[in-house]
Design an enzyme around this catalytic site. Structure first.
Site, PDB file in Angstrom:
ATOM      1  N   LYS A   1       3.220   3.331   7.329  1.00 43.39           N
ATOM      2  CA  LYS A   1       4.098   2.210   6.923  1.00 43.39           C
ATOM      3  C   LYS A   1       5.235   2.741   6.036  1.00 43.39           C
ATOM      4  CE  LYS A   1       3.810  -1.618   7.677  1.00 43.39           C
ATOM      5  NZ  LYS A   1       4.282  -2.457   8.824  1.00 43.39           N
TER       6      LYS A   1
ATOM      7  N   TYR B   1      -2.746   4.798   7.164  1.00 38.70           N
ATOM      8  CA  TYR B   1      -2.044   3.519   7.385  1.00 38.70           C
ATOM      9  C   TYR B   1      -0.833   3.431   6.452  1.00 38.70           C
ATOM     10  CZ  TYR B   1      -0.954  -1.441   6.607  1.00 38.70           C
ATOM     11  OH  TYR B   1      -0.298  -2.641   6.440  1.00 38.70           O
TER      12      TYR B   1
ATOM     13  N   GLU C   1       0.817  -1.220   0.000  1.00 39.39           N
ATOM     14  CA  GLU C   1       0.000   0.000   0.000  1.00 39.39           C
ATOM     15  C   GLU C   1       0.848   1.267   0.000  1.00 39.39           C
ATOM     16  OE1 GLU C   1      -3.553  -0.133   2.338  1.00 39.39           O
ATOM     17  OE2 GLU C   1      -3.567  -2.323   2.352  1.00 39.39           O
TER      18      GLU C   1
HETATM   19  P1  NAD Z   1      -2.577  -7.523  12.837  1.00 38.99           P
HETATM   20  O1  NAD Z   1      -3.283  -6.227  13.043  1.00 38.99           O
HETATM   21  O2  NAD Z   1      -3.377  -8.763  12.695  1.00 38.99           O
HETATM   22  O3  NAD Z   1      -1.556  -7.778  14.044  1.00 38.99           O
HETATM   23  C1  NAD Z   1      -0.751  -6.759  14.567  1.00 38.99           C
HETATM   24  C2  NAD Z   1      -0.140  -7.289  15.862  1.00 38.99           C
HETATM   25  O4  NAD Z   1       0.721  -6.267  16.395  1.00 38.99           O
HETATM   26  C3  NAD Z   1      -1.173  -7.598  16.949  1.00 38.99           C
HETATM   27  O5  NAD Z   1      -0.891  -8.829  17.562  1.00 38.99           O
HETATM   28  C4  NAD Z   1      -1.011  -6.448  17.949  1.00 38.99           C
HETATM   29  O6  NAD Z   1      -1.330  -6.814  19.284  1.00 38.99           O
HETATM   30  C5  NAD Z   1       0.462  -6.127  17.783  1.00 38.99           C
HETATM   31  N1  NAD Z   1       0.783  -4.739  18.176  1.00 38.99           N
HETATM   32  C6  NAD Z   1       0.133  -3.604  17.808  1.00 38.99           C
HETATM   33  N2  NAD Z   1       0.698  -2.542  18.388  1.00 38.99           N
HETATM   34  C7  NAD Z   1       1.751  -3.009  19.121  1.00 38.99           C
HETATM   35  C8  NAD Z   1       2.738  -2.385  19.928  1.00 38.99           C
HETATM   36  N3  NAD Z   1       2.763  -1.060  20.110  1.00 38.99           N
HETATM   37  N4  NAD Z   1       3.668  -3.172  20.512  1.00 38.99           N
HETATM   38  C9  NAD Z   1       3.668  -4.511  20.349  1.00 38.99           C
HETATM   39  N5  NAD Z   1       2.734  -5.148  19.600  1.00 38.99           N
HETATM   40  C10 NAD Z   1       1.800  -4.409  18.999  1.00 38.99           C
HETATM   41  O7  NAD Z   1      -1.621  -7.299  11.585  1.00 38.99           O
HETATM   42  P2  NAD Z   1      -1.231  -8.304  10.423  1.00 38.99           P
HETATM   43  O8  NAD Z   1      -2.292  -8.298   9.390  1.00 38.99           O
HETATM   44  O9  NAD Z   1      -0.794  -9.579  11.015  1.00 38.99           O
HETATM   45  O10 NAD Z   1       0.026  -7.526   9.802  1.00 38.99           O
HETATM   46  C11 NAD Z   1       1.339  -7.757  10.315  1.00 38.99           C
HETATM   47  C12 NAD Z   1       2.319  -6.881   9.556  1.00 38.99           C
HETATM   48  O11 NAD Z   1       2.270  -7.195   8.175  1.00 38.99           O
HETATM   49  C13 NAD Z   1       2.024  -5.379   9.676  1.00 38.99           C
HETATM   50  O12 NAD Z   1       3.241  -4.703   9.784  1.00 38.99           O
HETATM   51  C14 NAD Z   1       1.336  -5.048   8.351  1.00 38.99           C
HETATM   52  O13 NAD Z   1       1.569  -3.715   7.979  1.00 38.99           O
HETATM   53  C15 NAD Z   1       2.015  -6.017   7.412  1.00 38.99           C
HETATM   54  N6  NAD Z   1       1.216  -6.444   6.250  1.00 38.99           N
HETATM   55  C16 NAD Z   1      -0.049  -6.918   6.419  1.00 38.99           C
HETATM   56  C17 NAD Z   1      -0.773  -7.359   5.299  1.00 38.99           C
HETATM   57  C18 NAD Z   1      -2.171  -7.930   5.438  1.00 38.99           C
HETATM   58  O14 NAD Z   1      -2.820  -8.180   4.429  1.00 38.99           O
HETATM   59  N7  NAD Z   1      -2.670  -8.174   6.632  1.00 38.99           N
HETATM   60  C19 NAD Z   1      -0.201  -7.288   4.029  1.00 38.99           C
HETATM   61  C20 NAD Z   1       1.104  -6.787   3.901  1.00 38.99           C
HETATM   62  C21 NAD Z   1       1.800  -6.384   5.023  1.00 38.99           C
HETATM   63  P1  TYD Z   2      -9.165  -4.740   3.663  1.00 44.13           P
HETATM   64  O1  TYD Z   2      -9.309  -6.197   4.006  1.00 44.13           O
HETATM   65  O2  TYD Z   2      -9.530  -3.737   4.709  1.00 44.13           O
HETATM   66  O3  TYD Z   2      -7.670  -4.532   3.163  1.00 44.13           O
HETATM   67  P2  TYD Z   2      -6.957  -3.227   2.473  1.00 44.13           P
HETATM   68  O4  TYD Z   2      -7.824  -2.056   2.598  1.00 44.13           O
HETATM   69  O5  TYD Z   2      -5.726  -3.111   3.312  1.00 44.13           O
HETATM   70  O6  TYD Z   2      -6.702  -3.630   1.055  1.00 44.13           O
HETATM   71  O7  TYD Z   2     -10.032  -4.446   2.378  1.00 44.13           O
HETATM   72  C1  TYD Z   2      -9.812  -5.123   1.161  1.00 44.13           C
HETATM   73  C2  TYD Z   2     -10.706  -4.497   0.119  1.00 44.13           C
HETATM   74  O8  TYD Z   2     -12.070  -4.744   0.482  1.00 44.13           O
HETATM   75  C3  TYD Z   2     -10.561  -2.982   0.044  1.00 44.13           C
HETATM   76  O9  TYD Z   2     -10.679  -2.594  -1.320  1.00 44.13           O
HETATM   77  C4  TYD Z   2     -11.737  -2.444   0.835  1.00 44.13           C
HETATM   78  C5  TYD Z   2     -12.811  -3.518   0.623  1.00 44.13           C
HETATM   79  N1  TYD Z   2     -13.773  -3.703   1.744  1.00 44.13           N
HETATM   80  C6  TYD Z   2     -15.139  -3.692   1.493  1.00 44.13           C
HETATM   81  O10 TYD Z   2     -15.590  -3.509   0.338  1.00 44.13           O
HETATM   82  N2  TYD Z   2     -16.000  -3.873   2.540  1.00 44.13           N
HETATM   83  C7  TYD Z   2     -15.561  -4.057   3.822  1.00 44.13           C
HETATM   84  O11 TYD Z   2     -16.398  -4.206   4.744  1.00 44.13           O
HETATM   85  C8  TYD Z   2     -14.145  -4.093   4.058  1.00 44.13           C
HETATM   86  C9  TYD Z   2     -13.604  -4.305   5.443  1.00 44.13           C
HETATM   87  C10 TYD Z   2     -13.285  -3.912   2.984  1.00 44.13           C
END
Ligand code: NAD
Ligand code: TYD
Length: 362
Positions: free
Chosen positions: A168, A164, A140
């Site tokens: 990042k 967000y 992103e």
């Molecule tokens: P998540 O929100 O599920 O988990 C985040 C974790 O970080 C939680 O366990 C939370 O308790 C912990 N946390 C938050 N603030 C904290 C703090 N101040 N100190 C210690 N721990 C803390 O996130 P996720 O989806 O597992 O994402 C993990 C990483 O991967 C993030 O850096 C995110 O930017 C990156 N990422 C996520 C996705 C995705 O699709 N979910 C994709 C690409 C990158």
């Molecule tokens: P999301 O899972 O929040 O991931 P990101 O915004 O980080 O890509 O959302 C994925 C896509 O789905 C995004 O285009 C927003 C859309 N979305 C909906 O249409 N409805 C919803 O309720 C949510 C949570 C996301």
């Protein structure tokens, strides 16, 4: 090739991707983990239940912004790597409350880098050589693509659009700067949307699975034609391990599933899978539950990842197709009644009310 087999420090290892990574690291690699996680609303100790009593897993409830705690953990456990997942990760929440994203994602990453910079020189020469700080980030940061634009590569200019993504991007810049300025052995990964077990049901895929199961409306933002690239979480974790083992220090690797999908197609497929696995005559066809609602402000239109580099240079590629991964994911959520009950606490309900109640239908 480095050999990272001893203890590593994982941050955010009770979250969605972090917990999958910790489980893989301990069960498949046989390494040990010090897991630093604040257990915010998104962190869940239940994700790590399978490791109960396993001496290779040390869970520490604490904040990555707490410099003293981070320093103590580093000097006590002397990890051979830091794998940094901890973050505020939900775009919609960043629109409502951006300050929390600056604190955790920017200040928290800075704190970790600074403590790593002080810890690293205390290692012996060999340990210094193998030590890595792996910063986990997102696609992103690159902004939004038009329908015919080339996918994001490692040289695409940063253009973050949501708070967000901006937080990042800032953390990525700090990670890069610590390599260039202090020679801290930093690696960076930027990945597309993950899905799979243990994802908190505020994100698209788990939210839609649970609402479909219960016959609730399926809130699709805008016209539902936004495109995301989807990667099964275990493939992402394997990619991170690959970068940790073989990545070139100071470099960044884009990770993706080569699987671009329109949101509406994702939701339709989820409806069909839930109909198939949990037919319900009262609810009927789940596709009828789809409700178009007011769009997310600044909603990025399309993300796509060019995975050429990690594929060519490190030999990683995704193993699961989106079709198979989604089927596996839906099946997982349908079996997790207790986990779902426990994550849908008061705080979860407050968020759902805040995000959807005032979002009128289109
Ligand atoms: P998540 O929100 O599920 O988990 C985040 C974790 O970080 C939680 O366990 C939370 O308790 C912990 N946390 C938050 N603030 C904290 C703090 N101040 N100190 C210690 N721990 C803390 O996130 P996720 O989806 O597992 O994402 C993990 C990483 O991967 C993030 O850096 C995110 O930017 C990156 N990422 C996520 C996705 C995705 O699709 N979910 C994709 C690409 C990158
Ligand atoms: P999301 O899972 O929040 O991931 P990101 O915004 O980080 O890509 O959302 C994925 C896509 O789905 C995004 O285009 C927003 C859309 N979305 C909906 O249409 N409805 C919803 O309720 C949510 C949570 C996301």
């Amino acid at each position: 090739m480095t050999s990272i087999r001893k203890t590593i420090l994982v941050t955010g290892g009770a979250g969605f991707i972090g917990s999958n990574f910790v489980l893989q690291w301990i069960n498949n690699v046989g390494g040990a983990v010090v897991n630093l996680d604040l257990l915010t609303y998104a962190g869940n100790a239940e994700n790590l239940e399978a490791l109960e009593g396993d001496s290779r897993h040390l869970f520490v409830k604490g904040d990555i912004c707490d410099a003293e705690l981070v320093a103590t953990l580093l000097h006590t456990h002397r990890p051979s790597a830091i794998v940094h997942f901890a973050a505020e990760s939900h775009v919609d929440r960043s629109i409502v409350e951006p300050g929390a994203f600056v604190r955790t994602n920017v200040q928290g990453t800075f704190t970790l880098l600074e403590q790593a910079k002080r810890y690293w020189p205390t290692l012996d020469a060999h340990e210094q050589q193998v030590f890595r700080f792996l910063h986990v980030s997102t696609d992103e940061v690159y902004g939004s693509l038009g329908p015919n634009d080339a996918a994001f590569s490692e040289v695409t200019a940063y253009a973050p659009n949501s708070p967000y993504a901006a937080s990042k991007a800032a953390s990525d810049h700090f990670a890069r700067a610590y390599y260039h300025t202090y020679a801290l052995p930093v690696l960076m990964t930027n990945c597309s949307n993950n899905y799979g077990p243990f994802q908190f049901p505020e994100k698209l895929i788990p939210l839609m699975i649970l609402n479909a199961l219960e016959g609730k409306p399926l809130p699709v933002y805008g016209d539902g034609k936004n495109v995301r690239d989807w990667l099964f979480v275990e493939d992402h974790c394997a990619a991170i391990r690959t970068v940790l083992e073989r990545g070139v220090v100071g470099e960044c690797y884009n990770i993706g599933g080569n699987s671009e999908q329109m949101n509406l197609d994702v939701v339709n497929t989820i409806c069909d899978l839930v109909d198939e696995m949990r037919p319900n005559r009262t609810i009927g066809e789940r596709r009828k539950l789809i409700t178009f609602v007011v769009d997310r402000p600044g909603h990025d239109r399309r993300y796509a990842i060019d995975t050429t580099r990690i594929n060519r240079e490190l030999g990683w590629k995704p193993t699961l197709t989106f079709k198979d991964g989604l089927r596996k994911t839906v099946a997982w959520y349908l079996e997790q009644e207790a986990w779902i009950r426990n994550v849908r606490t008061g705080a979860y309900k407050d968020w759902i009310r805040k995000n959807y109640q005032e979002r009128s239908t289109l």
